[in-house]
Design a protein around this motif. Structure first.
Motif, PDB file in Angstrom:
ATOM      1  N   ASP A 365       0.821  -1.201   0.000  1.00  0.00           N
ATOM      2  CA  ASP A 365       0.000   0.000   0.000  1.00  0.00           C
ATOM      3  C   ASP A 365       0.863   1.262   0.000  1.00  0.00           C
ATOM      4  OD1 ASP A 365      -2.424  -1.316  -0.042  1.00  0.00           O
ATOM      5  OD2 ASP A 365      -2.661  -1.317   2.141  1.00  0.00           O
ATOM      6  N   LEU A 366       1.928   1.255   0.762  1.00  0.00           N
ATOM      7  CA  LEU A 366       2.819   2.418   0.786  1.00  0.00           C
ATOM      8  C   LEU A 366       3.483   2.624  -0.573  1.00  0.00           C
ATOM      9  CD1 LEU A 366       4.544   2.050   4.284  1.00  0.00           C
ATOM     10  CD2 LEU A 366       2.587   3.479   3.654  1.00  0.00           C
ATOM     11  N   THR A 367       3.841   1.520  -1.227  1.00  0.00           N
ATOM     12  CA  THR A 367       4.426   1.615  -2.571  1.00  0.00           C
ATOM     13  C   THR A 367       3.419   2.196  -3.554  1.00  0.00           C
ATOM     14  OG1 THR A 367       5.912  -0.253  -2.148  1.00  0.00           O
ATOM     15  CG2 THR A 367       5.450   0.295  -4.458  1.00  0.00           C
ATOM     16  N   GLU A 368       2.175   1.746  -3.452  1.00  0.00           N
ATOM     17  CA  GLU A 368       1.136   2.269  -4.336  1.00  0.00           C
ATOM     18  C   GLU A 368       0.883   3.743  -4.052  1.00  0.00           C
ATOM     19  OE1 GLU A 368      -2.131   2.542  -7.064  1.00  0.00           O
ATOM     20  OE2 GLU A 368      -0.208   1.485  -6.926  1.00  0.00           O
ATOM     21  N   ARG A 369       0.870   4.127  -2.797  1.00  0.00           N
ATOM     22  CA  ARG A 369       0.672   5.541  -2.464  1.00  0.00           C
ATOM     23  C   ARG A 369       1.789   6.397  -3.050  1.00  0.00           C
ATOM     24  NH1 ARG A 369       0.237   7.266   3.773  1.00  0.00           N
ATOM     25  NH2 ARG A 369       2.499   6.957   3.659  1.00  0.00           N
ATOM     26  N   ALA A 370       3.021   5.920  -2.955  1.00  0.00           N
ATOM     27  CA  ALA A 370       4.144   6.665  -3.526  1.00  0.00           C
ATOM     28  C   ALA A 370       3.998   6.797  -5.039  1.00  0.00           C
ATOM     29  CB  ALA A 370       5.457   5.967  -3.167  1.00  0.00           C
TER      30      ALA A 370
END
Length: 460
Positions: A365-370
């Motif tokens: 999820d953090l990768t997608e947010r970035a």
């Protein structure tokens, strides 16, 4: 001698009215008005509005009057501590204050004191601001309302989670108040209550002492005018900076001068289907007026970068809730173990959604947010800022919900500055025009917002 209510009725001022402190402070040096007089008007309005709207958890009027006297003496001596010396402010009850409890909208923290000020509160005191009281927050700044009513119509929600801060500013009791935002907790109540709401870039204002820890969380400011809001933000960062290890809010000592944008992106976001017909019409009229002023408008139909961002923002709320759910599940587990009976059904229903999330899922999820943030950042080459609605419409009737946050959540997911500007109206209720800027370019967002406000305000 007529009462304040009688005076208000006689002057037809029973509707909420914003009170800019900086506008009044122009008379302080000459002695035509004093901070003590400004505060006394605030206290009259507090007496009138508070029984109707319930914006405050607690106040300290004697301390406020004493602080106003000290501020008055400094202005008379020509030595104010800052331009906001003497400004009455409210502090969302999720942010620590040494002299008042911090109860977080929960019976689990009734009467709890940290015995210290949050960094932002300490900075405001050092700038001479007067902490009038703690404003109502939803339970743990989440989604369970705590009874505050909208000054424009007490049967309607003021939004949340910065419910009391928005209501107190809208009623003119304070010129500014601190809020927080991780989903839509500053932009949405500002829209519903008809005041300016500022969610800064992530890390722009020091959050130490604010019990709102998530990676998207920001200390927000709700205020009577762009000038007041910028000045409060500046005075905080000048004294305590941004979050540790970050440069904090960057920009001039006073509100940035208005700057006409060349190109603006108009976003629908994932909230478009829920927006009222009146709200969509209001936005359309704004866009037409901006076009007439010579501003180039980009949208999903004529700009591939805008289209790409729109595609990603459809899932902004879902992705944000997953990130926040992972980051707070330890806290809510602790509260449940302590006393589940003191937690709302909202919180109890929320916890199971994220109990089984894995670290790998959170990292994804953090990768997608970035990735989504990079898509938005790329838009800066095409557009000076984005505009959209701040909410799907005016504040909905009822106090059981704080309203739909879908228009406010994109800026939270992106970690960028957002401003709700009180320029629109639907069905007799305020509605904010939202301006979304770029990361660490908060001053640019204010400059554009100032120009848009000047350009559109005469139509009201």
């Amino acid at each position: 001698m007529p009462t304040l209510q009688e005076k208000l009725i006689m002057t037809e001022q029973t509707k909420p009215a914003l009170r800019s402190y900086l506008a009044a402070a122009a008379d302080f040096a000459s002695g035509q008005q004093t901070p003590r007089q400004f505060l006394e008007r605030s206290l009259e309005l507090l007496d009138y509005w508070e029984p109707q709207i319930g914006a405050f958890v607690t106040t300290d009027v004697p301390a406020a009057r004493a602080a106003a006297e000290r501020s008055t003496e400094r202005w008379r001596a020509g030595k104010p501590l800052s331009p906001i010396d003497g400004m009455p402010v409210g502090i969302k009850d999720i942010i620590e204050t040494v002299d008042m409890p911090t109860q977080m909208g929960s019976p689990l923290f009734a009467g709890w004191r940290s015995e210290k000020d949050a960094a932002s509160v300490r900075a405001l005191r050092d700038a001479g601001a007067i902490i009038l009281g703690k404003t109502v927050t939803t339970e743990f700044a989440a989604s369970e309302p705590r009874g505050t009513r909208n000054p424009w119509h007490p049967a309607h929600t003021p939004g949340g989670s910065s419910s009391g801060s928005a209501a107190a500013v809208a009623a003119g009791v304070v010129s500014a108040a601190l809020g927080t935002q991780v989903i839509g907790s500053t932009v949405r109540p500002a829209s519903f209550c008809g005041c300016v709401g500022f969610k800064p870039s992530v890390n722009a204002l020091n959050r130490e002492g604010s019990h709102d820890y998530q990676s998207q969380s920001c200390t927000g400011i709700l205020g009577a005018a762009l000038d007041d809001v910028w000045q409060v933000a500046h005075e905080i960062v000048a004294r305590v900076g941004g979050d540790a290890g970050t440069p904090g809010l960057q920009g001039p000592d006073t509100v940035p001068p208005a700057q006409k944008p060349r190109r603006l992106a108009v976003l629908e976001t994932g909230g478009w289907d829920s927006a009222s017909v009146g709200a969509k019409q209001q936005l359309s009229e704004c866009v037409m007026r901006l076009k007439s002023a010579g501003i180039e408008i980009h949208a999903r139909g004529n700009d591939d970068k805008v289209a790409a961002l729109e595609t990603d923002l459809v899932h902004a709320a879902e992705l944000s809730h997953r990130c926040n759910g992972w980051e707070t599940r330890w806290f809510f587990r602790s509260m449940r173990d302590r006393d589940a009976g003191s937690l709302s059904r909202n919180v109890m229903d929320r916890m199971p959604k994220y109990e089984d999330m894995s670290l790998a899922e959170h990292r994804a999820d953090l990768t997608e947010r970035a990735r989504v943030r990079a898509v938005h950042a790329a838009l800066a080459a095409n557009c000076d800022a984005c505009i959209t609605l701040a909410a799907p419409g005016g504040a909905p009737e009822g106090l059981a919900s704080t309203g739909n946050p879908e228009f406010a959540v994109p800026a939270s997911l992106l970690g960028v500055p957002a401003l709700s500007l009180p320029l629109l109206e639907v069905g007799g209720m305020p509605l904010g025009l939202q301006l979304i800027g770029y990361f660490d370019r908060d001053a640019d967002a204010f400059a554009i917002a100032s120009w848009i406000t000047s350009a559109l305000m005469p139509a009201r």
